[in-house]
Design a protein around this motif. Structure first.
Motif, PDB file in Angstrom:
ATOM      1  N   ASN A 189       0.861  -1.173   0.000  1.00 48.33           N
ATOM      2  CA  ASN A 189       0.000   0.000   0.000  1.00 48.33           C
ATOM      3  C   ASN A 189       0.900   1.227   0.000  1.00 48.33           C
ATOM      4  O   ASN A 189       1.766   1.355   0.873  1.00 48.33           O
ATOM      5  CB  ASN A 189      -0.906   0.001   1.236  1.00 48.33           C
ATOM      6  CG  ASN A 189      -1.830   1.200   1.288  1.00 48.33           C
ATOM      7  OD1 ASN A 189      -2.118   1.827   0.267  1.00 48.33           O
ATOM      8  ND2 ASN A 189      -2.309   1.526   2.478  1.00 48.33           N
ATOM      9  N   ALA A 190       0.742   2.120  -0.984  1.00 49.12           N
ATOM     10  CA  ALA A 190       1.696   3.217  -1.145  1.00 49.12           C
ATOM     11  C   ALA A 190       1.016   4.536  -1.463  1.00 49.12           C
ATOM     12  O   ALA A 190       0.058   4.591  -2.240  1.00 49.12           O
ATOM     13  CB  ALA A 190       2.688   2.881  -2.255  1.00 49.12           C
ATOM     14  N   GLN A 191       1.542   5.605  -0.866  1.00 51.38           N
ATOM     15  CA  GLN A 191       1.210   6.988  -1.220  1.00 51.38           C
ATOM     16  C   GLN A 191       2.547   7.707  -1.360  1.00 51.38           C
ATOM     17  O   GLN A 191       3.284   7.827  -0.379  1.00 51.38           O
ATOM     18  CB  GLN A 191       0.354   7.668  -0.153  1.00 51.38           C
ATOM     19  CG  GLN A 191      -1.019   7.030   0.065  1.00 51.38           C
ATOM     20  CD  GLN A 191      -0.979   5.901   1.058  1.00 51.38           C
ATOM     21  OE1 GLN A 191      -0.292   5.980   2.052  1.00 51.38           O
ATOM     22  NE2 GLN A 191      -1.706   4.831   0.788  1.00 51.38           N
ATOM     23  N   ILE A 192       2.869   8.185  -2.556  1.00 57.26           N
ATOM     24  CA  ILE A 192       4.209   8.701  -2.824  1.00 57.26           C
ATOM     25  C   ILE A 192       4.166   9.917  -3.745  1.00 57.26           C
ATOM     26  O   ILE A 192       3.142  10.198  -4.374  1.00 57.26           O
ATOM     27  CB  ILE A 192       5.099   7.614  -3.475  1.00 57.26           C
ATOM     28  CG1 ILE A 192       4.447   7.105  -4.763  1.00 57.26           C
ATOM     29  CG2 ILE A 192       5.360   6.465  -2.522  1.00 57.26           C
ATOM     30  CD1 ILE A 192       5.292   6.098  -5.521  1.00 57.26           C
ATOM     31  N   SER A 193       5.302  10.625  -3.808  1.00 61.28           N
ATOM     32  CA  SER A 193       5.464  11.691  -4.800  1.00 61.28           C
ATOM     33  C   SER A 193       6.747  11.415  -5.576  1.00 61.28           C
ATOM     34  O   SER A 193       7.761  11.014  -4.994  1.00 61.28           O
ATOM     35  CB  SER A 193       5.496  13.072  -4.158  1.00 61.28           C
ATOM     36  OG  SER A 193       6.737  13.341  -3.551  1.00 61.28           O
ATOM     37  N   ILE A 194       6.693  11.650  -6.891  1.00 63.17           N
ATOM     38  CA  ILE A 194       7.764  11.283  -7.802  1.00 63.17           C
ATOM     39  C   ILE A 194       8.145  12.497  -8.643  1.00 63.17           C
ATOM     40  O   ILE A 194       7.259  13.173  -9.185  1.00 63.17           O
ATOM     41  CB  ILE A 194       7.296  10.150  -8.752  1.00 63.17           C
ATOM     42  CG1 ILE A 194       6.685   8.997  -7.956  1.00 63.17           C
ATOM     43  CG2 ILE A 194       8.420   9.678  -9.656  1.00 63.17           C
ATOM     44  CD1 ILE A 194       5.562   8.295  -8.670  1.00 63.17           C
ATOM     45  N   PRO A 195       9.431  12.791  -8.779  1.00 57.52           N
ATOM     46  CA  PRO A 195       9.816  13.851  -9.713  1.00 57.52           C
ATOM     47  C   PRO A 195       9.281  13.525 -11.103  1.00 57.52           C
ATOM     48  O   PRO A 195       9.412  12.380 -11.578  1.00 57.52           O
ATOM     49  CB  PRO A 195      11.350  13.797  -9.682  1.00 57.52           C
ATOM     50  CG  PRO A 195      11.680  13.209  -8.347  1.00 57.52           C
ATOM     51  CD  PRO A 195      10.587  12.221  -8.072  1.00 57.52           C
ATOM     52  N   GLU A 196       8.660  14.494 -11.725  1.00 61.29           N
ATOM     53  CA  GLU A 196       8.030  14.242 -13.025  1.00 61.29           C
ATOM     54  C   GLU A 196       9.013  13.641 -14.021  1.00 61.29           C
ATOM     55  O   GLU A 196       8.654  12.738 -14.796  1.00 61.29           O
ATOM     56  CB  GLU A 196       7.456  15.545 -13.566  1.00 61.29           C
ATOM     57  CG  GLU A 196       6.523  15.382 -14.749  1.00 61.29           C
ATOM     58  CD  GLU A 196       5.831  16.683 -15.091  1.00 61.29           C
ATOM     59  OE1 GLU A 196       4.615  16.668 -15.356  1.00 61.29           O
ATOM     60  OE2 GLU A 196       6.508  17.736 -15.092  1.00 61.29           O
ATOM     61  N   GLU A 197      10.263  14.080 -13.990  1.00 61.78           N
ATOM     62  CA  GLU A 197      11.256  13.590 -14.938  1.00 61.78           C
ATOM     63  C   GLU A 197      11.613  12.119 -14.686  1.00 61.78           C
ATOM     64  O   GLU A 197      12.178  11.453 -15.563  1.00 61.78           O
ATOM     65  CB  GLU A 197      12.518  14.442 -14.869  1.00 61.78           C
ATOM     66  CG  GLU A 197      13.201  14.420 -13.508  1.00 61.78           C
ATOM     67  CD  GLU A 197      14.383  15.375 -13.419  1.00 61.78           C
ATOM     68  OE1 GLU A 197      14.584  16.149 -14.376  1.00 61.78           O
ATOM     69  OE2 GLU A 197      15.075  15.358 -12.384  1.00 61.78           O
ATOM     70  N   ASN A 198      11.300  11.609 -13.495  1.00 61.06           N
ATOM     71  CA  ASN A 198      11.608  10.211 -13.161  1.00 61.06           C
ATOM     72  C   ASN A 198      10.377   9.306 -13.218  1.00 61.06           C
ATOM     73  O   ASN A 198      10.461   8.128 -12.848  1.00 61.06           O
ATOM     74  CB  ASN A 198      12.216  10.125 -11.754  1.00 61.06           C
ATOM     75  CG  ASN A 198      13.586  10.741 -11.679  1.00 61.06           C
ATOM     76  OD1 ASN A 198      14.234  10.947 -12.702  1.00 61.06           O
ATOM     77  ND2 ASN A 198      14.040  11.065 -10.470  1.00 61.06           N
ATOM     78  N   PHE A 199       9.256   9.857 -13.671  1.00 60.14           N
ATOM     79  CA  PHE A 199       8.003   9.099 -13.588  1.00 60.14           C
ATOM     80  C   PHE A 199       8.052   7.813 -14.417  1.00 60.14           C
ATOM     81  O   PHE A 199       7.628   6.748 -13.949  1.00 60.14           O
ATOM     82  CB  PHE A 199       6.825   9.973 -14.034  1.00 60.14           C
ATOM     83  CG  PHE A 199       5.487   9.370 -13.693  1.00 60.14           C
ATOM     84  CD1 PHE A 199       5.010   9.433 -12.398  1.00 60.14           C
ATOM     85  CD2 PHE A 199       4.721   8.736 -14.658  1.00 60.14           C
ATOM     86  CE1 PHE A 199       3.774   8.879 -12.064  1.00 60.14           C
ATOM     87  CE2 PHE A 199       3.491   8.181 -14.338  1.00 60.14           C
ATOM     88  CZ  PHE A 199       3.018   8.246 -13.035  1.00 60.14           C
ATOM     89  N   GLU A 200       8.558   7.886 -15.631  1.00 61.94           N
ATOM     90  CA  GLU A 200       8.614   6.688 -16.476  1.00 61.94           C
ATOM     91  C   GLU A 200       9.579   5.659 -15.899  1.00 61.94           C
ATOM     92  O   GLU A 200       9.312   4.452 -15.939  1.00 61.94           O
ATOM     93  CB  GLU A 200       9.001   7.064 -17.910  1.00 61.94           C
ATOM     94  CG  GLU A 200       7.912   7.808 -18.662  1.00 61.94           C
ATOM     95  CD  GLU A 200       6.582   7.059 -18.680  1.00 61.94           C
ATOM     96  OE1 GLU A 200       6.603   5.833 -18.952  1.00 61.94           O
ATOM     97  OE2 GLU A 200       5.536   7.686 -18.427  1.00 61.94           O
ATOM     98  N   ALA A 201      10.700   6.115 -15.357  1.00 64.18           N
ATOM     99  CA  ALA A 201      11.656   5.199 -14.733  1.00 64.18           C
ATOM    100  C   ALA A 201      11.032   4.533 -13.510  1.00 64.18           C
ATOM    101  O   ALA A 201      11.267   3.347 -13.234  1.00 64.18           O
ATOM    102  CB  ALA A 201      12.922   5.944 -14.343  1.00 64.18           C
ATOM    103  N   PHE A 202      10.225   5.322 -12.778  1.00 64.92           N
ATOM    104  CA  PHE A 202       9.511   4.755 -11.629  1.00 64.92           C
ATOM    105  C   PHE A 202       8.557   3.649 -12.080  1.00 64.92           C
ATOM    106  O   PHE A 202       8.513   2.567 -11.479  1.00 64.92           O
ATOM    107  CB  PHE A 202       8.741   5.855 -10.901  1.00 64.92           C
ATOM    108  CG  PHE A 202       7.635   5.335 -10.022  1.00 64.92           C
ATOM    109  CD1 PHE A 202       7.919   4.749  -8.801  1.00 64.92           C
ATOM    110  CD2 PHE A 202       6.309   5.411 -10.436  1.00 64.92           C
ATOM    111  CE1 PHE A 202       6.898   4.243  -7.998  1.00 64.92           C
ATOM    112  CE2 PHE A 202       5.286   4.922  -9.645  1.00 64.92           C
ATOM    113  CZ  PHE A 202       5.590   4.331  -8.425  1.00 64.92           C
ATOM    114  N   LYS A 203       7.789   3.898 -13.125  1.00 70.88           N
ATOM    115  CA  LYS A 203       6.851   2.889 -13.623  1.00 70.88           C
ATOM    116  C   LYS A 203       7.582   1.626 -14.056  1.00 70.88           C
ATOM    117  O   LYS A 203       7.133   0.511 -13.785  1.00 70.88           O
ATOM    118  CB  LYS A 203       6.025   3.456 -14.786  1.00 70.88           C
ATOM    119  CG  LYS A 203       4.957   4.443 -14.350  1.00 70.88           C
ATOM    120  CD  LYS A 203       4.239   5.078 -15.524  1.00 70.88           C
ATOM    121  CE  LYS A 203       3.460   4.082 -16.345  1.00 70.88           C
ATOM    122  NZ  LYS A 203       2.698   4.746 -17.431  1.00 70.88           N
TER     123      LYS A 203
END
Length: 345
Positions: A66-80
């Motif tokens: 279960n997660a609630q997070i914030s991601i730098p927009e430039e890293n969003f694809e890498a996060f996915k």
């Protein structure tokens, strides 16, 4: 090798967040799945997300994540890509925040828990995979147009207070484990009716729907992706938004605006207001609803008692805080449990 825990002070981390010049995206997701070694998974995930400058709060257990997070927009694809590299998370729905300033979190915390949602269920025959039927935004609107459909809010009182769906009933409790048997008892005369359950992002109502089926209910539904996904999809598809008010969220925003209606009141003066704040007395830290005027007048405190404490020397305040467990108070906001209101004295 990335660390496995944060080692920087909260003050410095908050300063770093304030100084950021790039945009962050606030996201929530969950997945019920069998995780054999939650600690090993937690440590690996922490290193991966730390490297991507992800902040937020994540719980891991044998039953899932279960997660609630914030991601730098430039890293969003890498996060996915990182997230989807785990087979049980591949293609998982990501709930994008509706009203987001990018300042929802300032540190990454990943904790191993017994369960990702504390439920109090001890029956070994309970099966989370035998859950109710998903409803998308359109299906939810259509089914809830039927006056015989019962809409059940599976969030806590303080969440329901500032915003909820039209005609939704509240299960009056501040803990999910109390709500489950309470919901069964409240609805026991309606086992053959359509029961539609919802919550913030889907994790609680999914488990609740399985619990209702486990207890003999027949036609149980739950809102896919909860309020967050519903709102995004309803707006994208031009559907009427049946949610009224503000959606409470468990991060520094404390809420995201869904519609302009304000349906709750300041706990101190009774003025229409839906702004939650933590009591400025760190020895209390109660989260309650307070309007701007009362915040200024009472210095962000919930009571005269706390306002008096606020003006004591720091050494005395520290002594008063010793041994005080305020964890439950942070998210314990039933009006009947609020200290005597300032204007009552």
């Amino acid at each position: 090798m990335a660390p496995l825990h944060n080692r920087v002070s909260a003050e410095e981390l908050k300063q770093r967040l304030a100084a950021e010049t790039f945009r962050r995206v606030t996201v929530s997701f969950y997945q019920y799945a069998k995780i054999e070694d939650p600690t090993a998974f937690r440590n690996q995930l922490y290193q991966q997300l730390f490297a991507l400058n992800v902040f937020g709060r994540i719980y891991v257990a044998h039953e899932g994540i279960n997660a609630q997070i914030s991601i730098p927009e430039e890293n969003f694809e890498a996060f996915k890509e990182t997230l989807y590299s785990y087979s049980f998370l591949n293609g998982i729905r990501l709930n994008i925040a509706v009203d987001d300033d990018g300042k929802s979190f300032w540190v990454l915390k990943i904790k191993v828990r017994d369960k990702i949602v504390a439920d109090g269920i001890e029956d070994p025959t309970f099966d989370i995979t035998h859950r109710g039927k998903y409803l998308n935004a359109k299906d939810f609107n259509d089914l809830t147009d039927d006056p015989d459909t019962i809409i059940v809010d599976m969030r806590n009182h303080y969440e329901y207070e500032v915003g909820h769906f039209e005609n939704a009933i509240e299960v009056p409790s501040d803990t999910f484990r109390e709500q489950l048997p309470m919901a069964v008892d409240m609805l026991k005369e309606n086992k053959d009716k359509n029961i539609v359950m919802y919550c913030t992002g889907g994790i609680r109502c999914e488990k609740a729907s399985a619990y209702m089926l486990h207890n003999g209910f027949k036609n149980v539904f739950h809102l896919e992706g909860g309020i967050i996904e519903y709102t995004n999809k309803a707006k994208q598809q031009g559907l009427p938004v049946k949610f009224k008010g503000k959606n409470f969220v468990f991060d520094d925003r404390l809420g995201e605006r869904i519609t302009e209606e304000i349906i709750s009141q300041c706990h101190q003066c009774g003025k229409l207001c839906d702004t939650h704040t933590n009591c400025a007395n760190d020895g209390c830290h109660l989260l309650f609803i307070q309007c701007e005027e009362c915040a200024a007048k009472h210095e962000g405190c919930c009571s005269v008692e706390c306002q008096d404490v606020l003006h004591l020397p720091e050494e005395e305040r520290a002594e008063l805080r010793k041994g005080v467990d305020k964890g439950q108070m942070v998210f314990n906001k039933s009006k009947q449990r609020l200290r005597p209101r300032i204007n009552d004295k």
